[in-house]
Design an enzyme around this catalytic site. Structure first.
Site, PDB file in Angstrom:
ATOM      1  N   THR A  38       0.448  -1.462   0.022  1.00 42.77           N
ATOM      2  CA  THR A  38      -0.118   0.020   0.647  1.00 42.77           C
ATOM      3  C   THR A  38       0.747   0.979  -0.109  1.00 42.77           C
ATOM      4  O   THR A  38       0.399   2.316  -0.273  1.00 42.77           O
ATOM      5  CB  THR A  38      -0.430  -0.388   1.142  1.00 42.77           C
ATOM      6  OG1 THR A  38      -1.687  -0.895   1.034  1.00 42.77           O
ATOM      7  CG2 THR A  38      -1.649   1.211   1.380  1.00 42.77           C
ATOM      8  N   TYR A  43      -7.499   0.146  -3.402  1.00 37.28           N
ATOM      9  CA  TYR A  43      -7.213   0.786  -4.345  1.00 37.28           C
ATOM     10  C   TYR A  43      -5.719  -0.140  -5.129  1.00 37.28           C
ATOM     11  O   TYR A  43      -5.964  -0.643  -5.025  1.00 37.28           O
ATOM     12  CB  TYR A  43      -6.408   2.184  -3.448  1.00 37.28           C
ATOM     13  CG  TYR A  43      -5.647   1.465  -2.416  1.00 37.28           C
ATOM     14  CD1 TYR A  43      -5.079   0.729  -2.508  1.00 37.28           C
ATOM     15  CD2 TYR A  43      -6.652   1.365  -1.222  1.00 37.28           C
ATOM     16  CE1 TYR A  43      -3.858   0.261  -1.147  1.00 37.28           C
ATOM     17  CE2 TYR A  43      -5.799   0.447   0.218  1.00 37.28           C
ATOM     18  CZ  TYR A  43      -4.867   0.127   0.073  1.00 37.28           C
ATOM     19  OH  TYR A  43      -4.052  -1.172   0.655  1.00 37.28           O
ATOM     20  N   SER A  51       1.531  -7.523  -0.519  1.00 35.70           N
ATOM     21  CA  SER A  51       2.289  -8.655   0.377  1.00 35.70           C
ATOM     22  C   SER A  51       2.096 -10.045   0.745  1.00 35.70           C
ATOM     23  O   SER A  51       2.023 -10.800   1.314  1.00 35.70           O
ATOM     24  CB  SER A  51       2.827  -8.075   1.253  1.00 35.70           C
ATOM     25  OG  SER A  51       1.554  -8.375   2.382  1.00 35.70           O
ATOM     26  N   THR A 102       1.542  -4.281   4.208  1.00 38.34           N
ATOM     27  CA  THR A 102       1.471  -4.450   5.730  1.00 38.34           C
ATOM     28  C   THR A 102       0.839  -6.007   5.805  1.00 38.34           C
ATOM     29  O   THR A 102       0.992  -6.408   6.712  1.00 38.34           O
ATOM     30  CB  THR A 102       0.414  -3.601   6.458  1.00 38.34           C
ATOM     31  OG1 THR A 102      -0.564  -3.692   5.864  1.00 38.34           O
ATOM     32  CG2 THR A 102       1.442  -2.515   6.343  1.00 38.34           C
ATOM     33  N   LYS A 139       0.370  -7.585  12.750  1.00 40.07           N
ATOM     34  CA  LYS A 139      -1.431  -6.323  12.403  1.00 40.07           C
ATOM     35  C   LYS A 139      -2.028  -6.806  12.660  1.00 40.07           C
ATOM     36  O   LYS A 139      -2.652  -7.960  12.953  1.00 40.07           O
ATOM     37  CB  LYS A 139      -0.928  -6.741  10.841  1.00 40.07           C
ATOM     38  CG  LYS A 139      -2.057  -5.731  10.320  1.00 40.07           C
ATOM     39  CD  LYS A 139      -2.039  -5.924   8.925  1.00 40.07           C
ATOM     40  CE  LYS A 139      -2.377  -4.698   8.062  1.00 40.07           C
ATOM     41  NZ  LYS A 139      -3.339  -4.875   6.486  1.00 40.07           N
ATOM     42  N   GLU A 191      -2.462 -28.288  27.687  1.00 40.33           N
ATOM     43  CA  GLU A 191      -3.418 -28.660  26.755  1.00 40.33           C
ATOM     44  C   GLU A 191      -3.159 -29.830  26.127  1.00 40.33           C
ATOM     45  O   GLU A 191      -4.384 -30.099  26.121  1.00 40.33           O
ATOM     46  CB  GLU A 191      -3.909 -27.555  25.770  1.00 40.33           C
ATOM     47  CG  GLU A 191      -4.615 -25.860  26.187  1.00 40.33           C
ATOM     48  CD  GLU A 191      -6.195 -26.713  27.112  1.00 40.33           C
ATOM     49  OE1 GLU A 191      -6.728 -27.681  26.731  1.00 40.33           O
ATOM     50  OE2 GLU A 191      -6.824 -26.152  27.779  1.00 40.33           O
TER      51      GLU A 191
HETATM   52  N1  GLU Z   1      -2.934  -6.117   0.892  1.00 36.01           N
HETATM   53  C1  GLU Z   1      -1.889  -5.502   0.470  1.00 36.01           C
HETATM   54  C2  GLU Z   1      -0.276  -5.870   0.881  1.00 36.01           C
HETATM   55  O1  GLU Z   1      -0.049  -6.384   1.642  1.00 36.01           O
HETATM   56  C3  GLU Z   1      -2.236  -3.681   1.170  1.00 36.01           C
HETATM   57  C4  GLU Z   1      -1.909  -3.951   2.337  1.00 36.01           C
HETATM   58  C5  GLU Z   1      -0.997  -2.878   2.617  1.00 36.01           C
HETATM   59  O2  GLU Z   1       0.158  -2.634   2.867  1.00 36.01           O
HETATM   60  O3  GLU Z   1      -1.636  -2.207   3.642  1.00 36.01           O
HETATM   61  O4  GLU Z   1       0.454  -5.941   0.147  1.00 36.01           O
END
Ligand code: GLU
Length: 332
Positions: free
Chosen positions: A15, A29, A62, A95, A168, A289
């Protein structure tokens, strides 16, 4: 005047390199759209704190990160950091799997120099895009003497995290990166890195893992626990050749009878079984467990399932001895 540090930015997409048609668009996007050159041009302030050069490693969202790219990236980072003229590395990354790439590098990089992963929760075209400030912080951190010997770091939202503990924890908030229960290492403010903690696990120069000469990583998968869970996923992973299965169990890694049977069968087929948890914080207790000693299972300690997968991938490049692997989960 003090000499500026030489920092390489390795761009992988995400992103932070995303674009949309309107400033108000923060979902839906196009991720991984702009190149490293444009990223650098968009934050001219970074050239005031470091000598920057950029390389586009891959250009992906990612969720498409994989073992092959990790192998190449780890080797590239080691090669670059062995050059005495390079002071630190920033890796821009989506992310979604950033925590996994960061932990992989934490285990295979052989340098005391800073390696900092960074991304953004909002695309570069958004109103109040977080990418530029995050990138500026990452460059400052990678050039900071305070960041040496700290292992691989993630900086997001002015907060410095260790690759081992960070995850995350929000789908959209700009402070999505958290280290539940264990906390961040520090903050970055006005390009000064303030550390309040040190990572305690083995990493980088003290890590036993080395991917030089390795061109394939083993198949390790994750099965998820829930009410009414069946053994289908575990059986499918074993049938398709998994060498390790991480079970993201409920609570303290608890197992239903059906899951237990599937995992015992997996272990009898030489698959390494790691009990982890879907809870998101806390540690999975050995012989809690399940009777791990008798079943010859491994527990993940405080590693979440996706990080446990990374450690097991690397562990399996060296051993299939479950006692040794358990020790690695305590040490790394
Ligand atoms: N799903 C995308 C990725 O991980 C966008 C999420 C992001 O970078 O915040 O590259």
């Amino acid at each position: 005047m003090e000499k500026l540090p030489n920092i390489i930015i390795l761009a992988t997409g995400g992103t932070i390199a995303g674009i949309a048609g309107k400033t108000t668009i923060t979902v839906g996007y196009t991720s991984a759209a702009i190149t490293v050159e444009t990223l650098i041009e968009m934050v001219p302030e970074i050239e005031t704190i470091a000598n920057i050069s950029g390389q586009q490693v891959v250009q992906i969202s990612s969720q498409d990160m994989n073992n092959e790219i990790w192998l190449d990236l780890g080797k590239k980072v080691n090669e670059l950091l062995s050059n005495p003229d390079i002071d630190g590395i920033v890796i821009t990354h989506g992310t979604d799997t950033m925590e996994e790439t960061a932990y992989y590098l934490h285990l295979v990089v052989k340098s005391e120099k800073p390696v900092v992963l960074v991304g953004a929760m909002r695309p570069s075209t958004a109103m109040s895009a977080d990418g530029p400030n995050n990138l500026y912080n990452a460059v400052a951190l990678a050039g900071s003497k305070n960041a040496w010997r700290k292992g691989v770091l993630i900086v997001m939202n002015d907060t410095i995290h260790s690759a081992r503990e960070v995850t995350k924890a929000s789908t959209f908030l700009t402070d999505a990166f958290q280290a539940p229960g264990l906390g961040a290492l520090g903050y970055i403010q006005s390009n000064v890195a303030h550390f309040y903690k040190e990572p305690t696990g083995r990493h980088t120069v003290n890590s036993r893992f080395n991917t030089e000469g390795i061109d394939e990583l083993p198949k390790v998968d994750i099965a998820y626990g829930y009410a009414n869970v069946t053994r289908v996923a575990i059986d499918a992973f074993v049938e398709t050749g998994s060498q390790g299965v991480i079970y993201a169990g409920t609570g303290n890694g608890s197992l239903t009878d059906e899951v237990m049977d599937a995992l015992i069968e997996a272990r009898s087929n030489d698959v390494i079984v790691v009990r982890s948890t879907r809870v998101g914080s806390g540690l999975v207790a050995r012989n809690g467990e399940a009777d791990d000693d008798m079943l010859d299972f491994v527990v993940s300690d405080t590693l979440n399932p996706q990080k446990a997968r990374v450690l097991l991938l690397l562990a399996l490049t060296q051993t299939t001895d479950t006692k040794e692997i358990q020790q690695m989960f305590y040490e790394y």
